[in-house]
Scaffold this active site. Sequence first.
Site, PDB file in Angstrom:
ATOM      1  N   ASP A 112      49.714  42.503  51.073  1.00 60.98           N
ATOM      2  CA  ASP A 112      48.321  42.092  51.149  1.00 60.98           C
ATOM      3  C   ASP A 112      47.558  43.012  50.212  1.00 60.98           C
ATOM      4  O   ASP A 112      47.843  44.213  50.147  1.00 60.98           O
ATOM      5  CB  ASP A 112      47.794  42.202  52.576  1.00 60.98           C
ATOM      6  CG  ASP A 112      46.520  41.380  52.743  1.00 60.98           C
ATOM      7  OD1 ASP A 112      46.539  40.189  52.389  1.00 60.98           O
ATOM      8  OD2 ASP A 112      45.502  41.919  53.198  1.00 60.98           O
ATOM      9  N   SER A 113      46.614  42.444  49.478  1.00 62.35           N
ATOM     10  CA  SER A 113      45.936  43.264  48.483  1.00 62.35           C
ATOM     11  C   SER A 113      44.502  42.807  48.303  1.00 62.35           C
ATOM     12  O   SER A 113      44.115  41.742  48.790  1.00 62.35           O
ATOM     13  CB  SER A 113      46.679  43.165  47.146  1.00 62.35           C
ATOM     14  OG  SER A 113      46.769  41.821  46.747  1.00 62.35           O
TER      15      SER A 113
HETATM   16  P1  IMP Z   1      46.586  38.390  48.411  1.00 62.43           P
HETATM   17  O1  IMP Z   1      47.130  39.740  48.619  1.00 62.43           O
HETATM   18  O2  IMP Z   1      47.508  37.472  47.671  1.00 62.43           O
HETATM   19  O3  IMP Z   1      46.006  37.803  49.671  1.00 62.43           O
HETATM   20  O4  IMP Z   1      45.372  38.550  47.380  1.00 62.43           O
HETATM   21  C1  IMP Z   1      44.131  38.977  47.758  1.00 62.43           C
HETATM   22  C2  IMP Z   1      43.104  38.807  46.675  1.00 62.43           C
HETATM   23  O5  IMP Z   1      42.837  40.089  46.123  1.00 62.43           O
HETATM   24  C3  IMP Z   1      43.486  37.949  45.495  1.00 62.43           C
HETATM   25  O6  IMP Z   1      43.158  36.603  45.688  1.00 62.43           O
HETATM   26  C4  IMP Z   1      42.597  38.538  44.412  1.00 62.43           C
HETATM   27  O7  IMP Z   1      41.310  38.044  44.574  1.00 62.43           O
HETATM   28  C5  IMP Z   1      42.522  40.001  44.771  1.00 62.43           C
HETATM   29  N1  IMP Z   1      43.499  40.757  43.996  1.00 62.43           N
HETATM   30  C6  IMP Z   1      44.618  41.351  44.474  1.00 62.43           C
HETATM   31  N2  IMP Z   1      45.292  41.944  43.477  1.00 62.43           N
HETATM   32  C7  IMP Z   1      44.584  41.696  42.352  1.00 62.43           C
HETATM   33  C8  IMP Z   1      44.795  42.039  40.976  1.00 62.43           C
HETATM   34  O8  IMP Z   1      45.781  42.676  40.570  1.00 62.43           O
HETATM   35  N3  IMP Z   1      43.858  41.602  40.122  1.00 62.43           N
HETATM   36  C9  IMP Z   1      42.769  40.893  40.498  1.00 62.43           C
HETATM   37  N4  IMP Z   1      42.534  40.537  41.748  1.00 62.43           N
HETATM   38  C10 IMP Z   1      43.433  40.947  42.686  1.00 62.43           C
END
Ligand code: IMP
Length: 202
Positions: A75-76
């Site tokens: 998760d990020s």
């Molecule tokens: P998830 O971890 O796939 O749920 O991503 C969470 C959201 O964080 C993504 O949709 C992006 O909006 C943002 N995000 C996470 N990592 C990055 C990155 O490396 N660049 C830009 N946005 C990011």
Amino acid sequence: MARLFDHDRLVIASHNPGKVSEIADLVRPFGVEVISAADLNLDEPEETGTTFADNALLKAHAAAKAANLPALADDSGLVVNALAGAPGVYSARWAGADKDFMVAMEKVEELLRGSEDRSSMFVCALALAWPDGHADVFEGFIEGEITWPPRGDMGFGYDPIFTADGEDITFAEMEPAKKHTISHRADAFQKLVSAYFGEPNA
Ligand code: IMP
């Protein structure tokens, strides 16, 4: 060095083919076969956690239990200090149902206008859960600042408004290969790999 990860298969609790292949590349040198949550028809649990670690853990536990194999989830998101950590775990949701990140980036800039503190960071939590309920979490970071207007057309999400410390180009202007070596995800992966795998198989 002894290999600490003692299975030959690992479930990646993600339906995003890009993430699955990125992780498969990382663990291949250690002789681990990767299976995606989509291959196993696993449901994607709702991200109800209030931290990156909580959300990564809930996805990893659900997949490990359903597949009866170790499972890895991530998760990020973007953390902006002057916005009390927002958008944080809501980073994807700020872009709305249309996944329009121009809308999300404009919201960040609007809320930040007038603030001298533009410091921010990308955070990535990686959770590895085992069918017996044990789990470990590794967190990675990259610090930088929010720049405006957006620049660059590579990358995704908030990349056009994020400039890492020590760089003068945004993540969306940076060659993906370079971004992948310095990113929050790379940092978290390095921590996970050194904890679980040690050295690649000869
Ligand atoms: P998830 O971890 O796939 O749920 O991503 C969470 C959201 O964080 C993504 O949709 C992006 O909006 C943002 N995000 C996470 N990592 C990055 C990155 O490396 N660049 C830009 N946005 C990011």
